[in-house]
Design a protein around this motif. Structure first.
Motif, PDB file in Angstrom:
ATOM      1  N   ALA A 125       0.861  -1.046   0.093  1.00  0.00           N
ATOM      2  CA  ALA A 125       0.083   0.080  -0.123  1.00  0.00           C
ATOM      3  C   ALA A 125       0.791   1.258   0.015  1.00  0.00           C
ATOM      4  N   TRP A 126       2.081   1.233   0.635  1.00  0.00           N
ATOM      5  CA  TRP A 126       2.814   2.284   0.885  1.00  0.00           C
ATOM      6  C   TRP A 126       3.435   2.408  -0.511  1.00  0.00           C
ATOM      7  N   GLN A 127       4.067   1.459  -1.069  1.00  0.00           N
ATOM      8  CA  GLN A 127       4.709   1.727  -2.474  1.00  0.00           C
ATOM      9  C   GLN A 127       3.682   2.077  -3.577  1.00  0.00           C
ATOM     10  N   THR A 128       2.460   1.553  -3.559  1.00  0.00           N
ATOM     11  CA  THR A 128       1.551   2.159  -4.362  1.00  0.00           C
ATOM     12  C   THR A 128       1.034   3.608  -4.288  1.00  0.00           C
ATOM     13  N   VAL A 129       1.279   4.196  -2.978  1.00  0.00           N
ATOM     14  CA  VAL A 129       1.127   5.503  -2.969  1.00  0.00           C
ATOM     15  C   VAL A 129       2.135   6.196  -3.410  1.00  0.00           C
ATOM     16  N   VAL A 130       3.598   5.819  -3.304  1.00  0.00           N
ATOM     17  CA  VAL A 130       4.482   6.425  -3.832  1.00  0.00           C
ATOM     18  C   VAL A 130       4.595   6.363  -5.504  1.00  0.00           C
ATOM     19  N   GLU A 131       4.165   5.246  -6.062  1.00  0.00           N
ATOM     20  CA  GLU A 131       3.916   5.227  -7.638  1.00  0.00           C
ATOM     21  C   GLU A 131       2.633   6.139  -7.795  1.00  0.00           C
ATOM     22  N   ARG A 132       1.908   6.429  -7.059  1.00  0.00           N
ATOM     23  CA  ARG A 132       0.672   7.310  -7.431  1.00  0.00           C
ATOM     24  C   ARG A 132       0.932   8.714  -7.904  1.00  0.00           C
ATOM     25  N   HIS A 133       1.966   9.318  -6.458  1.00  0.00           N
ATOM     26  CA  HIS A 133       2.012  10.737  -6.785  1.00  0.00           C
ATOM     27  C   HIS A 133       3.620  11.066  -7.066  1.00  0.00           C
ATOM     28  N   PRO A 134       3.625  11.781  -8.307  1.00  0.00           N
ATOM     29  CA  PRO A 134       5.050  12.126  -8.812  1.00  0.00           C
ATOM     30  C   PRO A 134       5.991  12.670  -7.814  1.00  0.00           C
ATOM     31  N   VAL A 135       5.422  13.461  -6.755  1.00  0.00           N
ATOM     32  CA  VAL A 135       6.463  14.176  -5.793  1.00  0.00           C
ATOM     33  C   VAL A 135       7.262  13.311  -5.049  1.00  0.00           C
ATOM     34  N   LEU A 136       6.385  12.190  -4.794  1.00  0.00           N
ATOM     35  CA  LEU A 136       7.138  11.216  -3.875  1.00  0.00           C
ATOM     36  C   LEU A 136       8.270  10.445  -4.794  1.00  0.00           C
ATOM     37  N   ARG A 137       8.334  10.729  -6.022  1.00  0.00           N
ATOM     38  CA  ARG A 137       9.568   9.941  -6.883  1.00  0.00           C
ATOM     39  C   ARG A 137      10.390  10.832  -7.331  1.00  0.00           C
ATOM     40  N   THR A 138      10.674  12.106  -6.429  1.00  0.00           N
ATOM     41  CA  THR A 138      11.484  12.806  -6.990  1.00  0.00           C
ATOM     42  C   THR A 138      12.850  13.068  -6.110  1.00  0.00           C
ATOM     43  N   ALA A 139      13.859  13.634  -6.823  1.00  0.00           N
ATOM     44  CA  ALA A 139      15.068  13.937  -6.540  1.00  0.00           C
ATOM     45  C   ALA A 139      15.390  15.576  -6.684  1.00  0.00           C
ATOM     46  N   PHE A 140      16.547  16.002  -6.093  1.00  0.00           N
ATOM     47  CA  PHE A 140      16.611  17.460  -6.283  1.00  0.00           C
ATOM     48  C   PHE A 140      18.191  17.569  -6.681  1.00  0.00           C
ATOM     49  N   TYR A 141      18.521  18.309  -7.750  1.00  0.00           N
ATOM     50  CA  TYR A 141      19.740  18.443  -8.403  1.00  0.00           C
ATOM     51  C   TYR A 141      20.047  19.838  -8.486  1.00  0.00           C
ATOM     52  N   TRP A 142      20.900  20.521  -8.048  1.00  0.00           N
ATOM     53  CA  TRP A 142      21.366  22.008  -8.059  1.00  0.00           C
ATOM     54  C   TRP A 142      22.894  22.114  -8.621  1.00  0.00           C
ATOM     55  N   GLU A 143      23.958  21.276  -8.577  1.00  0.00           N
ATOM     56  CA  GLU A 143      25.257  21.427  -8.595  1.00  0.00           C
ATOM     57  C   GLU A 143      25.526  21.656 -10.192  1.00  0.00           C
ATOM     58  N   ALA A 144      25.044  20.773 -11.143  1.00  0.00           N
ATOM     59  CA  ALA A 144      25.102  20.889 -12.505  1.00  0.00           C
ATOM     60  C   ALA A 144      23.878  21.654 -13.511  1.00  0.00           C
ATOM     61  N   ALA A 145      23.041  22.469 -12.758  1.00  0.00           N
ATOM     62  CA  ALA A 145      22.191  23.184 -13.465  1.00  0.00           C
ATOM     63  C   ALA A 145      22.142  24.766 -13.011  1.00  0.00           C
ATOM     64  N   ASP A 146      21.573  25.579 -13.639  1.00  0.00           N
ATOM     65  CA  ASP A 146      21.515  26.844 -13.607  1.00  0.00           C
ATOM     66  C   ASP A 146      20.636  27.291 -12.433  1.00  0.00           C
ATOM     67  N   LYS A 147      19.470  26.463 -12.228  1.00  0.00           N
ATOM     68  CA  LYS A 147      18.568  26.665 -11.168  1.00  0.00           C
ATOM     69  C   LYS A 147      18.249  25.427 -10.592  1.00  0.00           C
ATOM     70  N   PRO A 148      18.214  25.230  -9.331  1.00  0.00           N
ATOM     71  CA  PRO A 148      17.940  23.849  -8.478  1.00  0.00           C
ATOM     72  C   PRO A 148      16.475  23.352  -9.462  1.00  0.00           C
ATOM     73  N   LEU A 149      16.890  22.102  -9.597  1.00  0.00           N
ATOM     74  CA  LEU A 149      15.717  21.139 -10.354  1.00  0.00           C
ATOM     75  C   LEU A 149      15.178  20.106  -9.497  1.00  0.00           C
ATOM     76  N   GLN A 150      13.755  19.782  -9.814  1.00  0.00           N
ATOM     77  CA  GLN A 150      13.127  18.771  -9.044  1.00  0.00           C
ATOM     78  C   GLN A 150      12.954  17.570 -10.507  1.00  0.00           C
ATOM     79  N   VAL A 151      13.477  16.361  -9.934  1.00  0.00           N
ATOM     80  CA  VAL A 151      13.461  15.624 -11.221  1.00  0.00           C
ATOM     81  C   VAL A 151      12.588  14.203 -10.639  1.00  0.00           C
ATOM     82  N   VAL A 152      11.625  14.125 -11.641  1.00  0.00           N
ATOM     83  CA  VAL A 152      10.631  13.138 -11.212  1.00  0.00           C
ATOM     84  C   VAL A 152      11.149  11.860 -11.941  1.00  0.00           C
ATOM     85  N   TYR A 153      11.183  10.652 -11.081  1.00  0.00           N
ATOM     86  CA  TYR A 153      11.484   9.445 -11.850  1.00  0.00           C
ATOM     87  C   TYR A 153      10.162   8.552 -12.051  1.00  0.00           C
TER      88      TYR A 153
END
Length: 510
Positions: A50-78
């Motif tokens: 059930a917890w894994q299903t919720v992670v798959e359902r909401h994009p924000v729960l599958r995100t990581a954050f990148y800032w070092e190689a970008a002009d602006k910090p970015l949110q990447v959804v897998y």
């Protein structure tokens, strides 16, 4: 490599949190950890799924954050992200051993924080402590979501769990992605926001003093924050709600008013500024109330307190200002700070007011019995980077949680503050036609103490002052009699100097 599904910019609040996480990681400000007791015949596999299903359902729960190689910090959804999960069987341990094990795990779970470039920024743990008892721990970074989302998420988890146990397939309405909010933010009029905040904060140059704030160098600056609670009675809570309804005010307005008066009295000023959290979910964005993500924002609230103005019209002014502020509540606090006259590097405010007015409370979500589980003994770890934060929890009994930095404010001072806040809240509704200056602050116990301290009447002795000092010098020669700056005199010193002065005056013919 996991497939990237989407990439978008961060919200202003996320940018601020990312900055503090990277450059002040020791503060632990944005790590949230909750744990509770699950009672019943738990289907562990279904619960985990059930917890894994919720992670798959909401994009924000599958995100990581990148800032070092970008002009602006970015949110990447897998496209996918496996939820970290820990399980252990503690049934053979004694209850004290289980308590110790849990405390050690909670501390160890908080210590490493999260790798922001590795999704998901969330993890769970499940410990069986009895035949029908489990301890569940849920941790996540605040970059993902705010308190508004907790109840929504838990409700979905329990719904998927119940469906799985019953062998059913549950289909919920597809959620709107957090990206929609980022797009909405980019469409707002930043110049209008800047003009509003500059007008609101005009002439304000320094944060409002707490009055009870004492920085102690010997105390650890990163000391763990303390918590103290105040819970009003049902009758007082009902009186506050009735007063608010009768005068078309919100309960939040009453509390902001009481907090402003308290800061004014403590800081000896008629112009106060404190921080307030706002939901940040714009009514003009359809479905915003159901999006999982970080919307919450912190904005300054400025209140002036003319002593002669009556309480009720003053409260109405606070509410009107609150309505105006909502139109620009999306503004990042860093921008508001830059638009103000408060010097760079100095905080706009030292206290934060958090009114937890969620559409569904976490307690309500946890009380759902359809899952066959009883969920209780819920606890959480959250703290802010402000010396003092007052969390307001509405209900049948209005509750307040004061979260404070003990290296700056003492526990007794917080206890007095909460007592004064209760007196002020009662004073607002019983003295609504009186001027602000007439609002009471002291508790009954303090009033009695004040009266006792002022009962200083004593019979006058038949001796002169110098004779009384001489007698005291005989009785307690080493006790301090006079202190000024760095100089102290005992009664013996004072008596000796009095004799010396007398001799000099006599030599002058006095």
């Amino acid at each position: 490599m996991t497939t990237v599904q989407d990439i978008y910019e961060l919200s202003p609040m996320q940018q601020g949190m990312l900055f503090h996480t990277l450059y002040a990681p020791e503060s632990g400000v944005y790590f949230e950890q909750r744990h509770c007791l699950l009672e019943g015949n738990l289907d562990v596999a279904a619960f985990k799924q059930a917890w894994q299903t919720v992670v798959e359902r909401h994009p924000v729960l599958r995100t990581a954050f990148y800032w070092e190689a970008a002009d602006k910090p970015l949110q990447v959804v897998y496209a996918s992200a496996e939820l970290p999960w820990v399980e252990a069987d503690w049934q053979t341990l004694s209850e004290p051993e289980q308590v110790g094990k849990l405390a050690a795990f909670l501390q160890g779970d908080r210590a490493p924080g999260f790798r922001l470039d590795q999704a998901p920024l969330m993890r769970c743990a499940l410990f069986q402590i009895g035949p029908k008892q489990h301890r569940f721990v849920w941790s996540h970074h605040h970059l993902l979501m705010d308190g508004w989302c907790n109840a929504v998420l838990i409700k979905e988890v329990l719904a998927f769990y119940t469906a799985q146990r019953q062998g059913q397939s549950l289909r919920l309405t597809p959620p709107l992605p957090y990206r929609d909010y980022i797009v909405w933010l980019q469409q707002q009029d930043q110049q209008a926001a800047q003009a509003y905040w500059q007008r609101t904060l005009a002439g304000f140059t320094a944060p409002t003093s707490l009055g009870i704030d004492r920085i102690r160098p010997e105390a650890a600056i990163a000391a763990k924050h303390g918590d103290q609670w105040l819970t009003l009675s049902q009758s007082t809570t009902a009186d506050l709600n009735a007063f608010a309804q009768r005068h078309h005010l919100t309960l939040n307005t009453l509390i902001q008013g009481a907090w402003a008066v308290l800061l004014s009295r403590y800081g000896d000023t008629a112009d106060v500024v404190f921080g307030a959290t706002v939901s940040g979910r714009p009514p003009t964005l359809p479905g915003a109330d159901a999006i999982i993500g970080l919307f919450i924002n912190t904005v300054p609230v400025r209140v002036t307190l003319p002593p002669d103005v009556s309480v009720l019209p003053w409260l109405q002014q606070i509410q009107a200002a609150q309505r105006d502020r909502e139109a620009y509540a999306y503004s990042p606090l860093t921008d508001i700070q830059a638009w103000s006259a408060v010097p760079r590097g100095v905080a706009l405010f030292e206290s934060l007011l958090v009114f937890e007015n969620y559409p569904m409370s976490l307690d309500a979500a946890l009380s759902d019995s359809s899952s066959g589980l009883v969920i209780r003994d819920g606890q959480g770890v959250e703290q802010t980077n402000y010396p003092l934060a007052l969390v307001v929890i509405p209900g049948d009994t209005l509750a307040f949680r004061a979260n404070y930095n003990p290296s700056r404010i003492s526990a007794p001072a917080i206890q007095r503050l909460l007592s004064h806040l209760e007196v002020l809240l009662q004073g607002l509704i019983t003295n609504s036609e009186q001027p602000l200056s007439a609002l009471p602050l002291m508790t009954r116990a303090e009033q009695q103490q004040f009266t006792t301290w002022n009962q200083t009447g004593q019979p006058l002795p038949d001796q002169c002052v110098h004779e009384l000092i001489a007698a005291q010098a005989q009785a307690t020669p080493e006790v301090t009699a006079v202190a000024f700056a760095e100089t102290t005199l005992t009664y013996r010193d004072l008596d000796r100097r009095a004799h010396q002065l007398a001799q000099q005056l006599q030599a002058l013919g006095v």
